[in-house]
Design a protein around this motif. Structure first.
Motif, mmCIF file in Angstrom:
data_model
loop_
_atom_site.group_PDB
_atom_site.id
_atom_site.type_symbol
_atom_site.label_atom_id
_atom_site.label_comp_id
_atom_site.label_asym_id
_atom_site.label_seq_id
_atom_site.Cartn_x
_atom_site.Cartn_y
_atom_site.Cartn_z
ATOM 1 N N LEU A 1 46.916 118.039 21.548
ATOM 2 C CA LEU A 1 47.572 118.627 20.385
ATOM 3 C C LEU A 1 48.823 117.813 20.070
ATOM 4 C CD1 LEU A 1 47.768 120.951 18.310
ATOM 5 C CD2 LEU A 1 49.143 122.190 19.996
ATOM 6 N N TYR A 2 48.948 117.389 18.827
ATOM 7 C CA TYR A 2 50.045 116.520 18.393
ATOM 8 C C TYR A 2 51.071 117.295 17.572
ATOM 9 C CZ TYR A 2 52.133 112.330 16.135
ATOM 10 O OH TYR A 2 52.986 111.358 15.674
ATOM 11 N N PHE A 3 50.598 118.155 16.675
ATOM 12 C CA PHE A 3 51.475 118.913 15.783
ATOM 13 C C PHE A 3 50.725 120.176 15.395
ATOM 14 C CE2 PHE A 3 54.498 119.021 12.058
ATOM 15 C CZ PHE A 3 55.650 118.710 12.762
ATOM 16 N N GLY A 4 51.345 121.328 15.583
ATOM 17 C CA GLY A 4 50.622 122.588 15.492
ATOM 18 C C GLY A 4 50.236 123.054 14.107
ATOM 19 N N SER A 5 50.682 122.358 13.055
ATOM 20 C CA SER A 5 50.347 122.761 11.686
ATOM 21 C C SER A 5 50.142 121.526 10.823
ATOM 22 C CB SER A 5 51.459 123.624 11.086
ATOM 23 O OG SER A 5 51.313 123.756 9.683
ATOM 24 N N TYR A 6 48.959 121.407 10.235
ATOM 25 C CA TYR A 6 48.697 120.279 9.343
ATOM 26 C C TYR A 6 49.515 120.402 8.063
ATOM 27 C CZ TYR A 6 46.244 117.167 6.128
ATOM 28 O OH TYR A 6 45.945 116.193 5.204
ATOM 29 N N ASP A 7 49.661 121.614 7.536
ATOM 30 C CA ASP A 7 50.449 121.800 6.315
ATOM 31 C C ASP A 7 51.892 121.350 6.516
ATOM 32 O OD1 ASP A 7 48.254 122.804 5.003
ATOM 33 O OD2 ASP A 7 48.788 124.914 5.304
ATOM 34 N N MET A 8 52.467 121.705 7.660
ATOM 35 C CA MET A 8 53.842 121.290 7.928
ATOM 36 C C MET A 8 53.908 119.780 8.161
ATOM 37 S SD MET A 8 56.585 122.957 10.606
ATOM 38 C CE MET A 8 56.334 124.579 9.865
ATOM 39 N N TYR A 9 52.884 119.226 8.783
ATOM 40 C CA TYR A 9 52.815 117.779 8.983
ATOM 41 C C TYR A 9 52.873 117.057 7.635
ATOM 42 C CZ TYR A 9 50.956 113.235 10.530
ATOM 43 O OH TYR A 9 50.779 111.892 10.779
ATOM 44 N N VAL A 10 52.105 117.544 6.664
ATOM 45 C CA VAL A 10 52.081 116.919 5.337
ATOM 46 C C VAL A 10 53.451 117.036 4.669
ATOM 47 C CG1 VAL A 10 51.089 117.066 3.024
ATOM 48 C CG2 VAL A 10 49.606 117.257 5.032
ATOM 49 N N LYS A 11 54.055 118.226 4.741
ATOM 50 C CA LYS A 11 55.381 118.430 4.144
ATOM 51 C C LYS A 11 56.408 117.500 4.780
ATOM 52 C CE LYS A 11 59.225 121.727 3.938
ATOM 53 N NZ LYS A 11 59.726 123.074 4.326
ATOM 54 N N PHE A 12 56.417 117.450 6.105
ATOM 55 C CA PHE A 12 57.402 116.638 6.814
ATOM 56 C C PHE A 12 57.170 115.143 6.596
ATOM 57 C CE2 PHE A 12 59.008 119.650 10.416
ATOM 58 C CZ PHE A 12 59.340 120.594 9.461
ATOM 59 N N SER A 13 55.898 114.744 6.470
ATOM 60 C CA SER A 13 55.580 113.313 6.388
ATOM 61 C C SER A 13 56.143 112.660 5.134
ATOM 62 C CB SER A 13 54.066 113.103 6.449
ATOM 63 O OG SER A 13 53.427 113.610 5.289
ATOM 64 N N ARG A 14 56.493 113.453 4.128
ATOM 65 C CA ARG A 14 57.072 112.890 2.903
ATOM 66 C C ARG A 14 58.417 112.220 3.172
ATOM 67 N NH1 ARG A 14 55.961 118.059 0.495
ATOM 68 N NH2 ARG A 14 58.190 118.332 0.080
ATOM 69 N N TYR A 15 59.018 112.536 4.310
ATOM 70 C CA TYR A 15 60.346 112.007 4.615
ATOM 71 C C TYR A 15 60.299 110.841 5.608
ATOM 72 C CZ TYR A 15 61.883 116.239 2.265
ATOM 73 O OH TYR A 15 62.084 117.229 1.330
ATOM 74 N N LEU A 16 59.108 110.317 5.882
ATOM 75 C CA LEU A 16 58.999 109.157 6.769
ATOM 76 C C LEU A 16 59.808 107.998 6.198
ATOM 77 C CD1 LEU A 16 57.606 107.875 9.279
ATOM 78 C CD2 LEU A 16 55.816 107.092 7.713
ATOM 79 N N HIS A 17 60.612 107.375 7.046
ATOM 80 C CA HIS A 17 61.501 106.318 6.560
ATOM 81 C C HIS A 17 61.744 105.298 7.668
ATOM 82 C CE1 HIS A 17 64.851 104.369 4.517
ATOM 83 N NE2 HIS A 17 65.586 104.536 5.603
ATOM 84 N N ASN A 18 61.658 104.029 7.315
ATOM 85 C CA ASN A 18 62.025 102.965 8.246
ATOM 86 C C ASN A 18 63.529 102.749 8.174
ATOM 87 O OD1 ASN A 18 59.355 102.615 8.928
ATOM 88 N ND2 ASN A 18 59.045 100.880 7.549
ATOM 89 N N GLY A 19 64.208 102.965 9.283
ATOM 90 C CA GLY A 19 65.661 102.893 9.294
ATOM 91 C C GLY A 19 66.206 101.480 9.372
ATOM 92 N N LYS A 20 67.493 101.394 9.699
ATOM 93 C CA LYS A 20 68.200 100.116 9.693
ATOM 94 C C LYS A 20 67.842 99.232 10.874
ATOM 95 C CE LYS A 20 72.362 101.927 7.420
ATOM 96 N NZ LYS A 20 71.839 103.285 7.167
ATOM 97 N N GLY A 21 67.425 99.856 11.977
ATOM 98 C CA GLY A 21 67.187 99.069 13.174
ATOM 99 C C GLY A 21 68.484 98.494 13.712
ATOM 100 N N THR A 22 68.380 97.360 14.382
ATOM 101 C CA THR A 22 69.568 96.736 14.954
ATOM 102 C C THR A 22 69.603 95.258 14.607
ATOM 103 O OG1 THR A 22 70.750 96.260 17.018
ATOM 104 C CG2 THR A 22 68.355 96.370 17.149
ATOM 105 N N GLU A 23 70.788 94.773 14.270
ATOM 106 C CA GLU A 23 70.957 93.360 13.937
ATOM 107 C C GLU A 23 71.204 92.514 15.178
ATOM 108 O OE1 GLU A 23 74.155 93.289 11.187
ATOM 109 O OE2 GLU A 23 72.993 94.131 9.521
ATOM 110 N N ASN A 24 71.576 93.161 16.275
ATOM 111 C CA ASN A 24 71.857 92.422 17.514
ATOM 112 C C ASN A 24 71.083 93.039 18.674
ATOM 113 O OD1 ASN A 24 73.487 94.710 17.176
ATOM 114 N ND2 ASN A 24 75.093 93.935 18.531
#
Length: 553
Positions: free
Chosen positions: A56-79
């Motif tokens: 089991l990865y995530f208990g609700s597919y509906d919530m997974y879809v809602k949350f997935s809209r906010y997927l974002h690649n961040g700044k990471g690290t320059e060093n």
């Protein structure tokens, strides 16, 4: 361990994405499929030697879809502090060029000694184990680790959680706090079971004056059965912090079939102490050690499951619609960056890693922020204004537009009495005036969720976005879900290298590990020779703790 034959229905499942994971037996990196079935999200992977693992990865597919809209690649690290070409997760981990988030919170382990002997804990120093050691970095090591954090770019690390073991066992803890503060770290959390503060209330003031901002206190339930760790001691700790003016975050580790029926009660307990308790951060348990699928199903609980239980146990007062994933705050970060032209803290973890909401007290009831703020609309509007600024828009014109528009996102009829939320937002977002927010915090309670990974549900995409990291004396900054999920490569290997064999430590200090154990002084009834979380106290039945270990840090 013999290969477990697991029948998997591959026909009725809806594939969501492909990722990489590991075999929980041999750590072999494997392709993995994340898919929906019957409204829930699962992960499936097959090791050529040890067979299939479905989890089991995530208990609700509906919530997974809602949350997935906010997927974002961040700044990471320059060093980066680990040099490698291309992503090789989870091997040779540190902050590398493939990591997608800067450090949001750095854990700094100051000891692996503890004053409890909880059966499910993987962390504390134990006698009788081959190669057992005490890990306690020197003050110079601690300073260098904090300096390594501050050297991170483009965003210098600015928040440290002092953790263990039990950090308050170290008598030089106030000096440790001051050293970390001296490097430029603004926010320091102290991760503790609170027992030493209960025994010596003056410590709360000492730690606060040294530089601790928040006490991050384990609190697994409201009864002795669900919280044998510090049920009797927690009220004393809370009162000591109240007198010292030191805010508290309650941290319940949520275990299905053990304490998941008390989530609403924990929130109500926090509400009754809102003058000092600032937040409750629920942590669905991570499962370590060898466990059969049926054993995992007994204990496994995910973020959506906890959120649903909170809705049920609060009579709908805190509904699932009130929750947002941690990276939903990224549009706020981007807007502030567009205004200030400077890199800002960006919480870009994977949407499946954490969630949160704010609740306000109004006439004795808890009111979620979503009851009077159009959160989704506000975030979309801020993203729109960010793009306008980035396209060369005048920031004063944009500020005027925001001042005019913000009230339209606020339902004044449902807004808690005495709060002008639109004005607070404008002052914080545009004027960077946060003074009023301090008073607001006394009427709010942050509710959070953070689900750390284990080898059964390990997802490379989550690991690459992790922003809770460990500082280590070999000058690496290691993501939480590498450090603890692969202890044989990271936590145990590093701490053993820099630790001292227990026998040598006892001879050097003139003390024994047993002398540091809590004897149950504040507990009602018969005192124990050694206090901790007895197996039966949690589950009411006998468990083999060599087979079932529950990750709680």
């Amino acid at each position: 361990m013999a290969t477990e034959v697991i029948p998997v229905d591959t026909i009725s499942r809806h594939v969501i994405t492909e990722t990489k994971s590991v075999c929980p037996e041999c750590n072999l990196v494997l392709p993995a499929t994340v898919y929906e079935r019957d409204g829930r999200v699962y992960m499936d992977k097959v090791c050529p030697e040890h067979g299939r693992t479905e989890e089991l990865y995530f208990g609700s597919y509906d919530m997974y879809v809602k949350f997935s809209r906010y997927l974002h690649n961040g700044k990471g690290t320059e060093n980066p502090n680990v040099r490698k070409v291309g992503c090789d997760c989870p091997n040779n981990c540190g902050l590398c060029e493939s990591h997608l988030s800067h450090t949001g919170l750095a854990n700094l382990v100051v000891t692996n000694r503890c004053d409890l002997t909880c059966w499910y804990c993987f962390f504390y120093a134990k006698k009788g184990v081959e190669g057992a050691y005490v890990y306690e970095p020197s003050l110079q090591d601690i300073k260098e680790m904090a300096e390594q954090l501050r050297a991170e770019r483009p965003v210098p690390g600015n928040a440290v959680q002092i953790t263990g073991g039990e950090p308050t066992i170290r008598e030089d803890l106030p000096e440790i706090i001051r050293i970390i503060k001296s490097t430029g770290v603004d926010h320091i959390q102290l991760n503790t079971n609170g027992i030493n503060i209960a025994l010596k209330p003056e410590l709360a003031k000492i730690y606060r004056e040294a530089g601790v901002n928040t006490l991050y206190m384990s609190f697994d339930g409201v009864t002795p059965k669900t919280n044998p760790k510090n049920h009797w001691e927690a009220p004393h700790t809370i009162e000591a912090c109240r007198k010292a003016g030191l805010g508290i975050v309650l941290v319940p580790t949520v275990i299905k079939s053990v304490n998941d029926h008390e989530l609403g009660d924990i929130i109500r307990f926090a509400q009754s102490n809102m003058d000092v308790i600032r937040a409750v951060n629920f942590q669905p348990v991570s499962l370590t050690g060898r466990m059969t699928k049926s054993e995992r199903e007994k204990y496994r609980i995910t973020i959506p499951d906890c959120i649903q239980r909170i809705e049920d146990q609060t009579g709908g007062m805190i509904p699932k619609e009130a929750w947002f994933p941690v990276p939903s705050c990224v549009p706020i970060t981007h807007f502030v960056e567009a205004i200030t032209k400077k890199p800002q803290y960006e919480l870009s973890i994977h949407f499946a890693c954490g969630a949160g909401t704010y609740v306000f007290e109004n006439k004795g009831k808890l009111v979620p922020i979503t009851n009077f703020v159009d959160v989704e609309g506000l975030l979309e509007y801020l993203q729109e204004k960010t793009e306008e600024l980035e396209a060369g828009g005048n920031k004063y014109v944009v500020a005027a537009k925001i001042l005019s528009k913000l009230p339209t996102f606020i339902d004044k009829d449902n807004q808690p009495e005495g709060i002008n939320f639109a004005k607070l937002l404008f002052n914080a977002l545009v004027r960077h005036n946060y003074s009023a927010l301090g008073e607001l915090h006394k009427r709010t309670l942050f509710l959070g969720m953070m689900h750390f990974q284990d080898k059964y549900n390990h997802d490379e995409e989550r690991l690459r976005r992790c922003d809770i990291h460990y500082l280590t004396p070999d000058n690496r900054i290691i993501p939480f879900c590498a450090f603890n999920v692969f202890p044989e490569w990271y936590r145990d290997a590093i701490q053993a290298k820099y630790g001292t064999p227990i026998e040598e430590w006892e001879k050097k200090t003139g003390r024994t590990l047993e002398q540091g154990l809590y004897r149950g002084t504040l507990r009602r009834g018969k005192k124990a020779a050694v206090a901790g979380c007895a197996v039966g106290a949690l589950t009411g039945e006998k468990q083999d703790h060599k087979v079932v270990e529950l990750q709680v840090k």
